[in-house]
Design a protein around this motif. Structure first.
Motif, PDB file in Angstrom:
ATOM      1  N   GLU A 104      65.938  53.606  31.045  1.00 51.04           N
ATOM      2  CA  GLU A 104      65.953  52.695  29.853  1.00 51.04           C
ATOM      3  C   GLU A 104      66.910  51.507  30.140  1.00 51.04           C
ATOM      4  OE1 GLU A 104      67.164  55.172  26.302  1.00 51.04           O
ATOM      5  OE2 GLU A 104      65.398  56.460  26.968  1.00 51.04           O
ATOM      6  N   GLU A 105      67.835  51.755  30.500  1.00 47.48           N
ATOM      7  CA  GLU A 105      68.806  50.455  30.704  1.00 47.48           C
ATOM      8  C   GLU A 105      68.362  49.557  31.568  1.00 47.48           C
ATOM      9  OE1 GLU A 105      71.565  50.031  28.866  1.00 47.48           O
ATOM     10  OE2 GLU A 105      71.252  52.025  27.818  1.00 47.48           O
ATOM     11  N   ILE A 106      67.780  49.868  32.857  1.00 42.72           N
ATOM     12  CA  ILE A 106      67.401  48.836  33.868  1.00 42.72           C
ATOM     13  C   ILE A 106      66.174  48.228  33.068  1.00 42.72           C
ATOM     14  CG2 ILE A 106      66.018  48.591  35.914  1.00 42.72           C
ATOM     15  CD1 ILE A 106      67.539  51.240  37.066  1.00 42.72           C
ATOM     16  N   SER A 107      65.102  48.900  32.562  1.00 43.98           N
ATOM     17  CA  SER A 107      64.049  48.187  31.826  1.00 43.98           C
ATOM     18  C   SER A 107      64.388  47.189  30.768  1.00 43.98           C
ATOM     19  CB  SER A 107      62.995  48.944  31.403  1.00 43.98           C
ATOM     20  OG  SER A 107      63.406  49.969  30.365  1.00 43.98           O
ATOM     21  N   SER A 108      65.601  47.799  30.001  1.00 41.98           N
ATOM     22  CA  SER A 108      66.132  46.911  28.884  1.00 41.98           C
ATOM     23  C   SER A 108      66.712  45.613  29.573  1.00 41.98           C
ATOM     24  CB  SER A 108      67.105  47.821  28.227  1.00 41.98           C
ATOM     25  OG  SER A 108      67.739  46.993  27.199  1.00 41.98           O
ATOM     26  N   LYS A 142      65.055  38.572  31.560  1.00 47.51           N
ATOM     27  CA  LYS A 142      63.998  37.799  32.246  1.00 47.51           C
ATOM     28  C   LYS A 142      63.650  37.785  33.581  1.00 47.51           C
ATOM     29  CE  LYS A 142      63.406  35.198  27.658  1.00 47.51           C
ATOM     30  NZ  LYS A 142      64.066  36.048  26.874  1.00 47.51           N
ATOM     31  N   VAL A 143      64.110  38.702  34.346  1.00 48.99           N
ATOM     32  CA  VAL A 143      64.092  38.859  35.669  1.00 48.99           C
ATOM     33  C   VAL A 143      62.665  38.969  36.241  1.00 48.99           C
ATOM     34  CG1 VAL A 143      66.278  39.866  36.002  1.00 48.99           C
ATOM     35  CG2 VAL A 143      64.397  41.156  36.062  1.00 48.99           C
ATOM     36  N   ASP A 144      62.610  38.261  37.488  1.00 43.61           N
ATOM     37  CA  ASP A 144      61.315  38.357  38.152  1.00 43.61           C
ATOM     38  C   ASP A 144      61.098  39.437  38.965  1.00 43.61           C
ATOM     39  OD1 ASP A 144      60.719  35.591  37.296  1.00 43.61           O
ATOM     40  OD2 ASP A 144      62.132  34.841  38.664  1.00 43.61           O
ATOM     41  N   LEU A 145      62.381  40.068  39.330  1.00 42.86           N
ATOM     42  CA  LEU A 145      62.307  41.214  40.396  1.00 42.86           C
ATOM     43  C   LEU A 145      63.337  41.902  40.208  1.00 42.86           C
ATOM     44  CD1 LEU A 145      61.081  42.312  43.200  1.00 42.86           C
ATOM     45  CD2 LEU A 145      62.691  40.810  44.302  1.00 42.86           C
ATOM     46  N   ILE A 146      63.155  43.363  40.194  1.00 42.16           N
ATOM     47  CA  ILE A 146      64.135  44.436  40.176  1.00 42.16           C
ATOM     48  C   ILE A 146      64.281  45.083  41.623  1.00 42.16           C
ATOM     49  CG2 ILE A 146      65.082  46.796  39.273  1.00 42.16           C
ATOM     50  CD1 ILE A 146      62.984  45.895  36.926  1.00 42.16           C
ATOM     51  N   VAL A 147      65.480  45.271  42.253  1.00 40.44           N
ATOM     52  CA  VAL A 147      65.647  46.113  43.373  1.00 40.44           C
ATOM     53  C   VAL A 147      66.145  47.297  43.152  1.00 40.44           C
ATOM     54  CG1 VAL A 147      66.616  45.697  45.932  1.00 40.44           C
ATOM     55  CG2 VAL A 147      65.619  43.708  44.590  1.00 40.44           C
ATOM     56  N   VAL A 148      65.893  48.343  43.550  1.00 44.68           N
ATOM     57  CA  VAL A 148      66.423  49.783  43.530  1.00 44.68           C
ATOM     58  C   VAL A 148      66.306  50.370  44.825  1.00 44.68           C
ATOM     59  CG1 VAL A 148      65.811  49.762  41.024  1.00 44.68           C
ATOM     60  CG2 VAL A 148      64.090  50.731  42.592  1.00 44.68           C
ATOM     61  N   GLY A 149      67.207  51.261  45.057  1.00 45.27           N
ATOM     62  CA  GLY A 149      67.345  52.283  46.195  1.00 45.27           C
ATOM     63  C   GLY A 149      66.291  53.276  45.776  1.00 45.27           C
ATOM     64  N   GLY A 192      65.291  66.447  36.637  1.00 46.37           N
ATOM     65  CA  GLY A 192      64.816  65.843  35.264  1.00 46.37           C
ATOM     66  C   GLY A 192      64.528  64.493  35.717  1.00 46.37           C
ATOM     67  N   ARG A 193      64.378  64.068  36.870  1.00 47.29           N
ATOM     68  CA  ARG A 193      64.073  62.537  37.273  1.00 47.29           C
ATOM     69  C   ARG A 193      62.675  62.374  36.951  1.00 47.29           C
ATOM     70  NH1 ARG A 193      68.145  64.230  40.082  1.00 47.29           N
ATOM     71  NH2 ARG A 193      66.946  64.984  42.002  1.00 47.29           N
ATOM     72  N   ASN A 194      62.231  61.236  36.634  1.00 50.73           N
ATOM     73  CA  ASN A 194      60.946  60.580  36.476  1.00 50.73           C
ATOM     74  C   ASN A 194      61.023  59.049  37.149  1.00 50.73           C
ATOM     75  OD1 ASN A 194      59.876  62.772  35.195  1.00 50.73           O
ATOM     76  ND2 ASN A 194      60.910  62.337  33.452  1.00 50.73           N
ATOM     77  N   ASP A 195      61.430  58.866  38.208  1.00 50.22           N
ATOM     78  CA  ASP A 195      61.535  57.491  38.655  1.00 50.22           C
ATOM     79  C   ASP A 195      60.526  56.630  38.591  1.00 50.22           C
ATOM     80  OD1 ASP A 195      63.063  59.780  40.354  1.00 50.22           O
ATOM     81  OD2 ASP A 195      64.540  57.702  40.435  1.00 50.22           O
ATOM     82  N   GLY A 196      59.209  57.213  38.755  1.00 52.78           N
ATOM     83  CA  GLY A 196      57.862  56.498  38.617  1.00 52.78           C
ATOM     84  C   GLY A 196      57.757  55.790  37.283  1.00 52.78           C
ATOM     85  N   LEU A 197      58.352  56.347  36.347  1.00 53.64           N
ATOM     86  CA  LEU A 197      58.273  55.650  35.027  1.00 53.64           C
ATOM     87  C   LEU A 197      58.868  54.228  34.866  1.00 53.64           C
ATOM     88  CD1 LEU A 197      59.021  58.637  32.546  1.00 53.64           C
ATOM     89  CD2 LEU A 197      56.784  57.827  33.526  1.00 53.64           C
ATOM     90  N   LEU A 198      59.741  53.841  35.925  1.00 54.04           N
ATOM     91  CA  LEU A 198      60.330  52.541  35.811  1.00 54.04           C
ATOM     92  C   LEU A 198      59.254  51.448  35.962  1.00 54.04           C
ATOM     93  CD1 LEU A 198      62.645  50.425  35.629  1.00 54.04           C
ATOM     94  CD2 LEU A 198      62.855  50.829  38.254  1.00 54.04           C
ATOM     95  N   LEU A 199      58.229  51.785  36.740  1.00 55.00           N
ATOM     96  CA  LEU A 199      56.968  50.914  37.043  1.00 55.00           C
ATOM     97  C   LEU A 199      56.157  50.524  35.668  1.00 55.00           C
ATOM     98  CD1 LEU A 199      55.832  51.766  40.311  1.00 55.00           C
ATOM     99  CD2 LEU A 199      57.112  50.063  39.994  1.00 55.00           C
ATOM    100  N   ASP A 200      56.177  51.752  34.705  1.00 50.62           N
ATOM    101  CA  ASP A 200      55.526  51.605  33.328  1.00 50.62           C
ATOM    102  C   ASP A 200      56.292  51.060  32.558  1.00 50.62           C
ATOM    103  OD1 ASP A 200      53.464  52.947  34.814  1.00 50.62           O
ATOM    104  OD2 ASP A 200      54.128  55.114  34.011  1.00 50.62           O
ATOM    105  N   ARG A 201      57.456  50.675  32.658  1.00 53.65           N
ATOM    106  CA  ARG A 201      58.478  50.108  31.587  1.00 53.65           C
ATOM    107  C   ARG A 201      58.860  48.528  31.785  1.00 53.65           C
ATOM    108  NH1 ARG A 201      62.808  54.502  29.725  1.00 53.65           N
ATOM    109  NH2 ARG A 201      61.569  56.500  29.840  1.00 53.65           N
ATOM    110  N   VAL A 202      58.431  48.330  32.863  1.00 54.79           N
ATOM    111  CA  VAL A 202      58.881  46.693  33.212  1.00 54.79           C
ATOM    112  C   VAL A 202      57.693  45.787  33.420  1.00 54.79           C
ATOM    113  CG1 VAL A 202      61.073  47.088  33.962  1.00 54.79           C
ATOM    114  CG2 VAL A 202      59.047  47.147  35.738  1.00 54.79           C
ATOM    115  N   SER A 203      57.952  44.535  33.227  1.00 58.24           N
ATOM    116  CA  SER A 203      56.543  43.497  33.407  1.00 58.24           C
ATOM    117  C   SER A 203      56.915  42.745  34.687  1.00 58.24           C
ATOM    118  CB  SER A 203      56.224  42.835  32.222  1.00 58.24           C
ATOM    119  OG  SER A 203      57.531  42.211  31.944  1.00 58.24           O
TER     120      SER A 203
END
Length: 163
Positions: free
Chosen positions: A94-98, A104-111, A124-135
């Protein structure tokens, strides 16, 4: 290739976070991009282990997490990269996507940490959901494989020392 003018580096001090910081820094230097670093204190630990964690002063945990952010910013500064630091308490997804949306970033870099499906489910991790939360685009850094991750490899594992 799209132009990445504003990059959000997600840093938590782990080996994977260090790789994300290093790879994101290289890319930001190459592209001369504006850099933001986000460190998120995951509050799910507070919910799951409330009895144990309640004995630890909140300020101690928060200060420790903030020092990780400062560490990341210092590593970037050592490479000549000025970055703006951000600290949040909450669910990392939630925090990363917010922050990505607000900044208004163009790119997110995560490990990325290699784990089994069972380990992800159990944690309880759903890492794949980050892609669904950002544009914006998301770069997932893998880091070099270690001997522990490669069965039969004769080399010893190396830690990420410095950027």
């Amino acid at each position: 290739m799209p132009t990445f003018n504003r990059i959000l580096l997600c840093y938590d001090g782990t080996r994977e976070g260090q790789h994300a910081l290093k790879d994101g820094a290289c890319l930001a230097q190459e592209l001369k991009a504006e850099v933001h670093v986000l460190s998120v204190l995951n509050n799910s630990a507070w919910v799951q282990g409330a009895d144990i964690i309640s004995a630890i002063p909140v300020d101690l945990v928060t200060n420790s997490a903030r020092s990780l952010l400062d560490e990341g910013l210092k590593k970037l500064a050592a490479r000549g990269i000025w970055a703006r630091g951000h600290f949040a308490v909450g669910d990392p997804l939630e925090e990363i996507s917010s922050f990505a949306h607000d900044l208004k970033v163009d790119l997110i870099v995560v490990g990325h940490r290699h784990e089994s499906r069972l380990a992800r489910w159990w944690g309880g991790r759903n890492d794949g959901l980050l892609l669904d939360r950002v544009s914006c685009s998301v770069l997932v850094t893998m880091g070099p494989e270690t001997a522990e991750e490669t069965p039969g490899a004769g080399e010893t594992a190396r830690s990420v020392e410095e950027l």
